[in-house]
Scaffold this motif. Structure first.
Motif, PDB file in Angstrom:
ATOM      1  N   ALA A 110       0.847  -1.183   0.000  1.00  0.00           N
ATOM      2  CA  ALA A 110       0.000   0.000   0.000  1.00  0.00           C
ATOM      3  C   ALA A 110       0.883   1.233   0.000  1.00  0.00           C
ATOM      4  O   ALA A 110       1.815   1.342   0.799  1.00  0.00           O
ATOM      5  CB  ALA A 110      -0.933   0.005   1.207  1.00  0.00           C
ATOM      6  N   PHE A 111       0.586   2.166  -0.917  1.00  0.00           N
ATOM      7  CA  PHE A 111       1.418   3.354  -1.040  1.00  0.00           C
ATOM      8  C   PHE A 111       0.649   4.461  -1.763  1.00  0.00           C
ATOM      9  O   PHE A 111      -0.350   4.217  -2.442  1.00  0.00           O
ATOM     10  CB  PHE A 111       2.714   3.031  -1.794  1.00  0.00           C
ATOM     11  CG  PHE A 111       2.517   2.270  -3.081  1.00  0.00           C
ATOM     12  CD1 PHE A 111       2.310   2.927  -4.291  1.00  0.00           C
ATOM     13  CD2 PHE A 111       2.521   0.881  -3.090  1.00  0.00           C
ATOM     14  CE1 PHE A 111       2.118   2.227  -5.465  1.00  0.00           C
ATOM     15  CE2 PHE A 111       2.332   0.165  -4.268  1.00  0.00           C
ATOM     16  CZ  PHE A 111       2.134   0.839  -5.462  1.00  0.00           C
ATOM     17  N   ARG A 112       1.140   5.696  -1.583  1.00  0.00           N
ATOM     18  CA  ARG A 112       0.614   6.852  -2.305  1.00  0.00           C
ATOM     19  C   ARG A 112       1.539   7.143  -3.483  1.00  0.00           C
ATOM     20  O   ARG A 112       2.775   7.043  -3.363  1.00  0.00           O
ATOM     21  CB  ARG A 112       0.542   8.079  -1.394  1.00  0.00           C
ATOM     22  CG  ARG A 112      -0.389   7.958  -0.208  1.00  0.00           C
ATOM     23  CD  ARG A 112      -1.848   8.048  -0.588  1.00  0.00           C
ATOM     24  NE  ARG A 112      -2.208   9.369  -1.108  1.00  0.00           N
ATOM     25  CZ  ARG A 112      -3.426   9.671  -1.544  1.00  0.00           C
ATOM     26  NH1 ARG A 112      -4.384   8.750  -1.527  1.00  0.00           N
ATOM     27  NH2 ARG A 112      -3.693  10.888  -1.995  1.00  0.00           N
ATOM     28  N   THR A 113       0.953   7.530  -4.622  1.00  0.00           N
ATOM     29  CA  THR A 113       1.764   7.814  -5.802  1.00  0.00           C
ATOM     30  C   THR A 113       0.926   8.508  -6.859  1.00  0.00           C
ATOM     31  O   THR A 113      -0.308   8.410  -6.843  1.00  0.00           O
ATOM     32  CB  THR A 113       2.365   6.514  -6.380  1.00  0.00           C
ATOM     33  OG1 THR A 113       3.269   6.830  -7.439  1.00  0.00           O
ATOM     34  CG2 THR A 113       1.272   5.596  -6.913  1.00  0.00           C
ATOM     35  N   ARG A 114       1.592   9.175  -7.793  1.00  0.00           N
ATOM     36  CA  ARG A 114       0.954   9.702  -8.997  1.00  0.00           C
ATOM     37  C   ARG A 114       1.296   8.842 -10.206  1.00  0.00           C
ATOM     38  O   ARG A 114       0.950   9.187 -11.347  1.00  0.00           O
ATOM     39  CB  ARG A 114       1.397  11.145  -9.256  1.00  0.00           C
ATOM     40  CG  ARG A 114       0.961  12.151  -8.184  1.00  0.00           C
ATOM     41  CD  ARG A 114       1.335  13.577  -8.579  1.00  0.00           C
ATOM     42  NE  ARG A 114       0.644  13.994  -9.790  1.00  0.00           N
ATOM     43  CZ  ARG A 114      -0.580  14.521  -9.818  1.00  0.00           C
ATOM     44  NH1 ARG A 114      -1.247  14.701  -8.682  1.00  0.00           N
ATOM     45  NH2 ARG A 114      -1.131  14.883 -10.959  1.00  0.00           N
TER      46      ARG A 114
END
Length: 380
Positions: free
Chosen positions: A55-59
């Motif tokens: 699970a991670f945040r990214t563009r």
């Protein structure tokens, strides 16, 4: 492309990690418990990452996950499909991929012997993701041991903090592990967790929900807001104990869990409907008479031998007694309310033991409603 080594900070739904020669191996039991495992079946099952996800945040719009899967083969059984990697964007299923190559574990169902042949790493590719800041989850194949190497992306990735939702810890058998489900978010615990917005830790172990004390201690020591224990069917399958031993073993398991979670809502779930063992004890034996793998029960009733009917009555009695003693947060759910005779008539168990992918969807939806819904014992 940016290459990010897979570290534990990216993982959710696991209890431990092991650094191997080729990558990071998630485990669903801690090292102390793994040292107590008495057989290869549980050792393999706990290393299969059911419910484990990155699970991670990214563009990023393009991702590539490099991994070494360990696939399974059974002599006399058609080849199994490659394990599926489910990608979710902000909680919505968005893409799927598989990883070619990897190791191959060959299992002889008649003898239990296994042979491991090593193979090369492979890559799961995901493209066309939304070009905006988002939370991405990659759920790992629920029945393939997976060594994680690195994640390539066309934008930086940032780990998501653990436990952003209520934490649900579930323990059960191969049905909870996800047998016959076709992808990792298609197992009934994953479906229920996603429907209720919960952070899942799935301790469903194929063939190995056997009231092991080291599993109870692992549950005791794991942070959780909600706990469910689906108990019974593996004890019948294996003909592992008699009624005299079963009751005290359940009490001991619950006592240990309560040592770490004295007031946590705790739901005991009895077995689903399974005609094969409703009134016939184990042990089970594989049956290839129809040309596909099925199972048959070989035991004779009587003498305190366990059947599913006996298990349900004893679990209900134990929970009732403990509630009367003051455990106001302990509850019981009859597994036949999730999958009973009516469901069996409409969608029989394909191998006489495990539910179909569609039945997983039914069970997951019903559990979410009966356990987590308004007025449910684990209501959120």
């Amino acid at each position: 492309m940016i290459t990010t080594p897979v570290t534990e900070s990216l993982l959710h739904g696991h209890l431990d990690v092991e650094q191997t020669a080729r990558g990071l191996l998630p485990h669903r039991l801690p090292a102390r418990a793994r040292r107590r495992i008495p057989d290869e079946q549980l050792a393999i099952a706990e290393s299969q990452p059911s419910g484990v996800r990155l699970a991670f945040r990214t563009r990023a719009t393009t991702l590539a996950l490099h991994a070494v899967p360990t696939k399974r083969a059974y002599p006399g059984v058609p080849d199994l499909p490659d394990g599926v990697y489910d990608l979710l964007v902000d909680g919505t299923p968005t893409a799927r991929a598989t990883v070619p190559g990897g190791n191959l574990r060959t299992v002889d169902l008649a003898t239990g012997r296994t042979t491991l042949t090593e193979g090369p790493p492979g890559t799961a590719h995901f493209t066309g993701l939304p070009a905006r800041d988002k939370t991405v989850e990659i759920w790992l194949p629920h029945t393939e041991t997976t060594e994680l190497i690195a994640l390539d992306s066309d934008a930086p990735v940032t780990a998501v903090p653990a436990a952003t939702h209520n934490r649900w810890l579930h323990h059960g058998s191969s049905i909870s592990h996800g047998s016959n489900a076709t992808h990792p978010t298609g197992t009934w615990p994953a479906l229920a967790a996603l429907a209720a917005g919960l952070d899942l830790t799935n301790l469903g172990f194929g063939g190995s929900a056997l009231l092991d004390p080291f599993t109870a201690r692992a549950i005791r020591d794991t942070p959780a807001d909600l706990i469910s224990l689906k108990l019974g069917i593996n004890l019948v399958n294996a003909d592992l104990m008699r009624l005299r031993a079963f009751g005290p073993a359940v009490h001991g398991f619950l006592d240990t869990v309560r040592d770490g979670h004295p007031d946590t809502p705790l739901l005991v779930v009895s077995p689903l409907y399974c005609p094969l063992q409703e009134d016939t004890p184990g042990p089970l034996a594989p049956d290839f008479g129809s040309g596909t793998l099925r199972f048959r029960a070989t035991g004779e009733p009587g003498g305190g031998r366990l059947t599913l009917s006996v298990i349900r009555a004893e679990l209900a009695r134990i929970v009732e007694a403990r509630v009367a003693e003051g455990d106001a947060h302990l509850h019981y759910l009859d597994g036949r309310s999730l999958y009973g005779e009516a469901e069996y008539a409409e969608d029989p168990l394909p191998d006489d033991l495990h539910p179909s992918p569609e039945a997983h969807r039914v069970i997951g939806a019903r559990f979410a409603r009966l356990a987590f819904g308004p007025g449910g014992p684990l209501a959120v």
